[in-house]
Design an enzyme around this catalytic site. Structure first.
Site, PDB file in Angstrom:
ATOM      1  N   HIS A 142       1.106  -0.971   0.036  1.00 37.10           N
ATOM      2  CA  HIS A 142      -0.297   0.279   0.457  1.00 37.10           C
ATOM      3  C   HIS A 142       1.081   1.062  -0.178  1.00 37.10           C
ATOM      4  O   HIS A 142       2.520   1.510   0.279  1.00 37.10           O
ATOM      5  CB  HIS A 142      -0.895   0.094   1.101  1.00 37.10           C
ATOM      6  CG  HIS A 142       0.107   0.344   2.374  1.00 37.10           C
ATOM      7  ND1 HIS A 142       0.312  -1.288   3.469  1.00 37.10           N
ATOM      8  CD2 HIS A 142      -0.052   1.142   3.434  1.00 37.10           C
ATOM      9  CE1 HIS A 142       0.817  -0.447   4.171  1.00 37.10           C
ATOM     10  NE2 HIS A 142       1.031   0.595   4.668  1.00 37.10           N
TER      11      HIS A 142
ATOM     12  N   HIS B 172       5.562   6.096  -1.867  1.00 37.58           N
ATOM     13  CA  HIS B 172       6.708   5.156  -1.922  1.00 37.58           C
ATOM     14  C   HIS B 172       5.770   3.430  -1.243  1.00 37.58           C
ATOM     15  O   HIS B 172       4.887   3.878  -0.147  1.00 37.58           O
ATOM     16  CB  HIS B 172       7.284   5.244  -0.655  1.00 37.58           C
ATOM     17  CG  HIS B 172       7.659   4.988   0.403  1.00 37.58           C
ATOM     18  ND1 HIS B 172       6.865   6.253   1.152  1.00 37.58           N
ATOM     19  CD2 HIS B 172       7.647   4.075   1.294  1.00 37.58           C
ATOM     20  CE1 HIS B 172       6.604   6.070   2.546  1.00 37.58           C
ATOM     21  NE2 HIS B 172       7.141   4.952   3.095  1.00 37.58           N
TER      22      HIS B 172
END
Length: 190
Positions: free
Chosen positions: A42, A126
């Site tokens: 995620h 990220h």
């Protein structure tokens, strides 16, 4: 409960990244890293930490408002990087300004709902794929970043974000990983 707001990539994007990560796991020294599970991949927008259940309705209301103000935006997994020798991550490309705005909105929504948030930092999109092990010397992540650099995933439209509960692994259980479960999902622009 331990919570965070996140963009969850679609199955196709996860599948593409999994192929690239499998190649990384074949590199020398890869067994010296703790690889994250694809079911937990995620983009964290805002980490809320431990949140009293009494605050949950206010958080959900504020997140709903934040989602309504945010239009859907394009995104794709792209390249990678590292945080020192601690974490290896896949990056993103596309609507990064929109992603930063959504992260700022999620952070502000949590604060307005009464969540004691850590100091606000500049957002860096990220998706963590591996971490250095807690014991032993830190792995040199540079070869993994170089191998991930040419990775380009297919674009998708981010049309929602989620409030996710983080269930920490049982201490002392080898190979145990955190488990993530979406508490609620909001469509963007609605």
């Amino acid at each position: 409960m331990r919570l965070f707001a996140a963009v969850l990539p679609p199955t196709g994007a996860v599948d593409e990244l999994a192929v690239a990560v499998d190649r990384l796991r074949a590199l020398p020294g890869a067994n010296g890293l703790r690889w994250t599970g694809r079911d937990g991949w995620h983009f964290t927008l805002a980490f809320l930490g431990e949140v009293d259940e009494e605050l949950l309705p206010a958080v959900e209301e504020r997140f709903g408002r934040a989602a309504a103000r945010q239009d859907p935006f394009p995104l794709r997994l792209h390249g990678g990087g590292r945080f020192g020798q601690r974490a290896l991550w896949a990056g993103a490309a596309g609507g990064l300004d929109a992603m930063r705005l959504l992260a700022d909105r999620a952070d502000a929504a949590a604060r307005r709902a009464g969540v004691a948030m850590d100091e606000h930092r500049a957002y860096k999109a990220h998706l963590t794929v591996a971490r250095s092990r807690a014991t032993g010397p830190a792995a040199d992540l540079r070869p993994y970043v170089e191998a991930l650099a040419p990775f380009e995933g297919a674009a998708w439209t981010v049309g929602e974000f989620a409030l996710v509960r983080s269930n920490l692994p049982v201490h002392g259980v080898p190979g145990a990983r955190p488990r993530y479960e979406p508490v609620r999902v909001w469509r963007l622009g609605h």
